[in-house]
Design an enzyme around this catalytic site. Sequence first.
Site, mmCIF file in Angstrom:
data_model
loop_
_atom_site.group_PDB
_atom_site.id
_atom_site.type_symbol
_atom_site.label_atom_id
_atom_site.label_comp_id
_atom_site.label_asym_id
_atom_site.label_seq_id
_atom_site.Cartn_x
_atom_site.Cartn_y
_atom_site.Cartn_z
ATOM 1 N N ASP A 52 -2.231 -7.287 -5.823
ATOM 2 C CA ASP A 52 -2.629 -6.095 -5.081
ATOM 3 C C ASP A 52 -3.013 -4.961 -6.027
ATOM 4 O OD1 ASP A 52 -3.132 -4.948 -2.686
ATOM 5 O OD2 ASP A 52 -1.055 -4.843 -2.016
ATOM 6 N N LYS A 89 -15.660 -3.146 4.534
ATOM 7 C CA LYS A 89 -15.021 -4.033 3.561
ATOM 8 C C LYS A 89 -15.977 -5.128 3.101
ATOM 9 C CE LYS A 89 -13.020 -7.185 7.009
ATOM 10 N NZ LYS A 89 -11.820 -7.976 7.371
ATOM 11 N N CYS A 131 0.802 -1.238 0.000
ATOM 12 C CA CYS A 131 0.000 0.000 0.000
ATOM 13 C C CYS A 131 0.838 1.293 0.000
ATOM 14 C CB CYS A 131 -0.960 0.016 1.187
ATOM 15 S SG CYS A 131 -1.635 -1.576 1.652
ATOM 16 N N HIS A 184 -4.870 -0.742 -5.901
ATOM 17 C CA HIS A 184 -5.455 0.356 -5.133
ATOM 18 C C HIS A 184 -6.135 1.336 -6.084
ATOM 19 C CE1 HIS A 184 -2.510 -1.271 -2.273
ATOM 20 N NE2 HIS A 184 -3.385 -0.900 -1.361
#
Length: 650
Positions: free
Chosen positions: A396, A478, A347, A398
């Site tokens: 991953d 979430k 992140c 974002h």
Amino acid sequence: MASSHSLLFASSFLYKPNSFTSSLRRFVYVPTRRFWPRQRHDFSTIFAVATEPAISSKRPKKTEPAMVQLPSNDSSDKLLKIRHTCAHVMAMAVQKLFPDAKVTIGPWIDNGFYYDFDMEPLTDKDLKRIKKEMDRIISRNLPLLKEDVSREEARKRIMAINEPYKMEILDSIKEEPITVYHIGNEWWDLCAGPHVETTGKINKKAVELESVAGAYWRGDEKRQMLQRIYGTAWESEEQLKAYLHFKEEAKRRDHRRIGQDLDLFSIQDEAGGGLVFWHPKGAIVRNIIEDSWKKMHVEHGYDLIYTPHVAKADLWKISGHLDFYRENMYDQMEIEDELYQLRPMNCPYHILLYQRKRQSYRDLPVRVAELGTVYRYELSGSLHGLFRVRGFTQDDAHIFCLEDQIKDEIRGVLDLTEEILSRFGFNKYEVNLSTRPEKSVGDDDIWEKATSALKDALDDKGWSYEVDEGGGAFYGPKIDLKIEDALGRKWQCSTIQVDFNLPQRFDITYVDTNSDKKRPIMIHRAVLGSLERFFGVLIEHYAGDFPLWLSPVQVRVLPVTDNQLEFCKEVSEKLRACGVRAELCHGERLPKLIRNAETQKIPLMAVVGPKEVETGTVTVRSRFGGELGTIPVDEFINKINIAVESRTAL
């Protein structure tokens, strides 16, 4: 979370033999039973026990399997009580046989129960003795009696029987009065219940002790190592048999064994536990997964990136990982008087890339995706094949977006998730929406907007879901998605998390229509979870029998004798030149070459004898489709390419 629905299993395995005779019999005698094609079964509906068919040239008569419904703890209060009481009965049996054993805790779990004891290591022979003693206690039909006592009385009784672990448990109990459950007047335990009325309510033929494992008290490696006895318990003997059949099938599909048998991956002791070595065949499957993942992400508007595996320790201070996640991080290393840290997350890197330039509202949403390898400390005792490792690659991504873009972005992630998972054969999901916990960051308005956006996206998608009130992360709501495999087991893979915390910590902004700086919404999301874990699930889902498009070796070319070797080399080279993953095997008699191909779960065999050399053909056998006959090499290649493109069997 335990499944809220029951699974159905069958007590017999149905085979449909398909004789592989006409073309190959001119090469070699083929025993019928060796070459029956493996059939696929929907184990989420029925469970089948693999049995060895009798040697026969005739097709066995098809019989319908007897269906057995397996309840869960959620669906059956009776089952939950049985399992909890079994834990107590087992503890009573252990202390009768081993008076020096100290008891700790004994809960029910998804498929049964366990109890932890401070005692000398146990053997399989000991487990049999314990089970016999449990049977005697059950047969005596002793009552389970609940008693409420004061804290002082509980302490007095624990001291009288010298149970130090129970004293520690008592100190951790905040409620009063203290609840005690007795088995007759012979044994008792601190417990809130629930239990069956008497031990006779347990069917002793539906109970089995399964294994012994080591477990640290309170999960703390610095404290006493205990003996944990696992058991399973059901309402009926038929349910136990069905469960044991299920367990045997799960063992057959164990990715650790299959990974070794098919030469897919390994964990090398010389390198260290939890560090995965991808062998050439496993790497082929990984490359297919990665290529599909990248292609679909680009089609959905993501920018693919690569970031470093280490960073200055200060970065992890800003992100908060050093404060809240340090126990899962490796020690820092000093480089030129500065401290660096192996990354446990991706992140912060993605945030730094977002911050590299001034962002406008016109630029949002920004979507970045990476197959990023991270490193997390795990105790050696918790490592488990590909499912629990110390270094793994997350898929991953974002998303940085405006508040009014949250719903559309979440819906886009749901669509992409479905597209990726269905490509690999996963079409059944359990979806959970977790909402604001008691301790959280962010104001009420943004929590409400974000939670509503997640709900609206799920409703718009048409997926059913359960709401876990208060189960969200402290930084945002979430969505978690579990996939269901061929055995009906659920695996946590996909997650979508809204984050109000990191944007604030890193002070990331965009410029709005009034040229004012505003805080964007950040969405974390992963579809596969990690490549290592997903590959493990994939292996067990298919039991190593990968479909043609995914199989590391699609075709094995087999000569009848070495006289056909040169032509076989030409066929193999032509297959590879056309993108088919082919290999040539020779040096053994044809029956053994065929058996080896079957053992290695090769989807297609291309057998070449004198006639095939003369006519420029191959005799083809499909692992799932049986004999396909003798066909020209170019036609064979075309059929493979069509099947791979459509992801179907040949």
